[in-house]
Design a protein around this motif. Structure first.
Motif, short mmCIF file in Angstrom:
data_model
loop_
_atom_site.label_atom_id
_atom_site.label_comp_id
_atom_site.label_asym_id
_atom_site.label_seq_id
_atom_site.Cartn_x
_atom_site.Cartn_y
_atom_site.Cartn_z
N ILE A 313 3.78 9.08 -7.08
CA ILE A 313 3.80 8.45 -5.77
C ILE A 313 3.25 7.03 -5.90
O ILE A 313 2.52 6.72 -6.85
CB ILE A 313 3.01 9.28 -4.73
N PRO A 314 3.56 6.14 -4.94
CA PRO A 314 3.22 4.72 -5.09
C PRO A 314 1.76 4.45 -5.42
O PRO A 314 1.46 3.64 -6.30
CB PRO A 314 3.60 4.13 -3.73
N GLN A 315 0.84 5.11 -4.73
CA GLN A 315 -0.57 4.81 -4.94
C GLN A 315 -1.12 5.36 -6.25
O GLN A 315 -2.27 5.09 -6.59
CB GLN A 315 -1.41 5.31 -3.76
N GLU A 316 -0.31 6.09 -7.00
CA GLU A 316 -0.76 6.63 -8.29
C GLU A 316 -0.26 5.79 -9.47
O GLU A 316 -0.54 6.12 -10.62
CB GLU A 316 -0.27 8.08 -8.47
N TYR A 380 11.95 6.36 1.03
CA TYR A 380 11.34 6.73 2.31
C TYR A 380 12.24 6.45 3.50
O TYR A 380 12.18 7.16 4.50
CB TYR A 380 10.00 6.01 2.46
N GLY A 427 1.47 13.29 3.73
CA GLY A 427 1.52 12.40 2.57
C GLY A 427 2.69 11.44 2.60
O GLY A 427 2.59 10.30 2.13
N HIS A 428 3.84 11.88 3.15
CA HIS A 428 5.01 11.00 3.24
C HIS A 428 4.67 9.74 4.04
O HIS A 428 4.99 8.62 3.63
CB HIS A 428 6.17 11.74 3.90
N GLN A 430 1.67 8.60 4.75
CA GLN A 430 0.60 7.89 4.05
C GLN A 430 1.19 6.97 2.98
O GLN A 430 0.80 5.80 2.86
CB GLN A 430 -0.36 8.90 3.42
N GLN A 431 2.14 7.49 2.23
CA GLN A 431 2.77 6.68 1.18
C GLN A 431 3.57 5.53 1.76
O GLN A 431 3.58 4.42 1.23
CB GLN A 431 3.64 7.58 0.31
N TYR A 434 1.25 2.86 2.90
CA TYR A 434 0.76 2.16 1.70
C TYR A 434 1.77 1.11 1.26
O TYR A 434 1.42 -0.05 0.96
CB TYR A 434 0.51 3.17 0.58
N LEU A 435 3.05 1.49 1.21
CA LEU A 435 4.10 0.55 0.80
C LEU A 435 4.18 -0.64 1.76
O LEU A 435 4.23 -1.80 1.33
CB LEU A 435 5.45 1.26 0.75
N VAL A 446 -5.42 3.87 -1.30
CA VAL A 446 -5.17 5.11 -0.58
C VAL A 446 -5.99 6.22 -1.22
O VAL A 446 -6.26 6.22 -2.42
CB VAL A 446 -3.66 5.45 -0.63
#
Length: 524
Positions: A313-316, A380, A427-428, A430-431, A434-435, A446
């Motif tokens: 996921i983006p924040q990882e 997304y 989480g969807h 949240q991600q 974040y984007l 995040v």
């Protein structure tokens, strides 16, 4: 006062003789050339991301070994080299061998070998590529009386697009292994062998027989061999930065800071000076503006495919700690996306602990961070281009501390954007948040750990630190209560900025924000 004169910048030019003869700006790397060619090992390998100067370095080596002293006047190597001996050079640029079948790759190798056979001859008994290369090396040595130099640029180009395919990779790998096999057997005829690539070679595949090659990719002595350091910018490019600042209508220090935030931050060893992306830097100076030149020049589609494959996921993407073997490793055997991200230039070394032997990897700069997030938006929403206007208008609101206006914009736009499937989990959203906030250019994190739990989103602007909690199908007040209950603001009390708490609730049916609360810390 005499106006500053604009130099020509080698934006995309990789031919050393053209740069020198046509007075393009050249950041002097010739001291490295001398060091490489006078070391204990005559077999060397260097991996760097695409468009990072590998081809220019290889071409510079060719000019040096051909004894073209006139091209090096005024450069560091002029004071180091005294002989300028001309050697026969076989230079193979494998970047022309991308996206080919086995037959196409063999045909491409045939063309490359044939060009040198017109110079040094060919024996009828030499049929296979390895036989022909071996024959070329021996005849060049015999005809000139000098040892032969082998330069192979982008050795891995034929394999990159099939690196993770079980069917095509072994076939093409065998073709290339066959081609490279004479390099060890012909050692007594060779003066120097240099190979470049994006991925690290694997001693279990192509280079299984060439086990005496020195990998200088993470050698601190060569940390700045490709790319441009800040010291080089402040000394060799001082006038260029001043001219760039004039074109931006700002000060030289501010212009340098903008260039630094977008293009600096690479480290390929530790310790290492900060290294700027040379492609983007030259493009920015040439065009007089800051854009995502490197990322926009061709992000491999397989990179995004691998993110999906490994469910990253983006924040990882950033903030990884690992041993060198975990990222400076053959990508064809990887079980994690880290080697691919590091070797492709989307992650870089940001720190090292001698105690644990662990490296800290992170996204190098703003250009890469924003480019990656834009590429991931398609996961997304079905038409991510609709968010472009949203991002620009939200950035303006947040810059002027109007978080309420920014969230109203987000609510309006997201209610009209077609979503991808599987959106009924927190989480969807949240991600996606974040984007969007990352594309605003602000620092976003995040799932930030605190002594009492994890904050969904933390965003820092020039004037404010926002602590943002997300809820799905609940209400914003509940999100604020969680921030207070978990005492999240205490974790950031020393940040030096006013803290603002933001509670946001998403509606899974409407696919957008339905309500939000914005409160300053210590405000009821």
């Amino acid at each position: 006062m005499k106006p500053l004169e604009r130099r020509k910048y080698p934006y995309g030019i990789q031919v050393f003789s053209i740069i020198r003869r046509e007075n393009y700006m050249y950041v002097d790397k010739t001291e490295y050339v001398y060091r490489m060619t006078h070391s204990d090992n005559k077999y060397m390998f260097l991996n760097r991301p695409r468009r990072f100067g590998k081809s220019l370095l290889t071409d510079t080596l060719q000019c040096y070994f051909e004894g073209r002293k006139e091209l090096f006047e005024g450069l560091a190597i002029e004071k180091l080299e005294t002989e300028w001996t001309a050697y026969p050079v076989l230079h193979f640029d494998m970047s022309t061998a991308k996206n080919l079948s086995k037959e196409g790759l063999e045909s491409e190798l045939n063309l490359k070998l044939n060009a040198y056979e017109k110079i040094y001859g060919h024996e009828d008994t030499e049929i296979e590529a390895n036989q022909r290369l071996q024959g070329l090396i021996k005849r060049a040595y015999k005809q000139t009386g000098k040892e032969v130099v082998i330069l192979i640029d982008e050795y891995d180009a034929p394999l990159l697009d099939v690196m993770h395919e079980e069917k095509d990779l072994p076939v093409l790998r065998n073709v290339m292994r066959n081609f490279y096999s004479p390099l060890k057997a012909c050692g007594k005829y060779l003066r120097y062998v240099f190979l470049t690539g994006i991925t690290k070679f694997s001693q279990l595949s192509i280079f299984s027989e060439l086990n005496n090659i020195e990998n200088i990719s993470m050698d601190a002595n060569y940390a700045a061999i490709c790319g441009i350091t800040e010291e080089e910018m402040r000394t060799q490019m001082d006038t260029d930065i001043a001219l760039f600042a004039d074109r931006l209508g700002t000060t030289k220090e501010d212009a340098l800071q903008q260039l630094k935030s977008y293009y600096d931050g690479y480290h390929f060893a530790w310790p290492s000076p900060d290294v700027y992306n040379p492609f983007s830097l030259m493009a920015a100076l040439s065009k007089g503006k800051i854009e995502s030149f490197w990322f926009g020049s061709g992000t491999p589609t397989y990179l995004i495919e691998m993110l999906n494959k490994y469910k990253v996921i983006p924040q990882e993407i950033g903030g990884r700690k690992c041993e060198a073997a975990d990222f400076d490793a053959p990508t064809e055997r990887m079980t994690d996306i880290t080697p691919l991200f590091y070797q492709s230039g989307y992650l870089t070394i940001k720190g090292y602990s001698a105690f644990s032997g662990l490296y800290q990897l992170d996204i190098p700069n703003k250009e890469v961070r924003i480019g990656l997030m834009k590429s991931l938006l398609v996961n997304y929403v079905q038409r991510p281009s609709q968010l472009n206007t949203l991002v620009g208008e939200m950035a303006e609101c947040i810059h002027f501390d109007d978080m309420d206006g920014a969230l109203r914009l987000m609510q309006t736009v997201l209610s009209t954007v077609p979503y991808c499937e599987n959106t009924r989990y927190e989480g969807h959203y949240q991600q996606m948040i974040y984007l969007i906030f990352t594309l605003l250019g602000n620092f976003v994190d995040v799932e930030v750990r605190t002594p009492q739990g994890r904050v969904d989103v933390v965003m820092r602007t020039h004037s404010t630190l926002y602590i943002i909690e997300l809820k799905l199908d609940k209400n914003a007040d509940e999100a604020i209560r969680q921030i207070d209950l978990k005492q999240y603001p205490e974790r950031f009390a020393l940040c030096g900025l006013p803290i603002v708490k933001v509670g946001i609730n998403f509606d899974s049916e409407k696919h957008t924000l339905t309500d939000w609360e914005i409160r300053k810390e210590n405000e009821l």
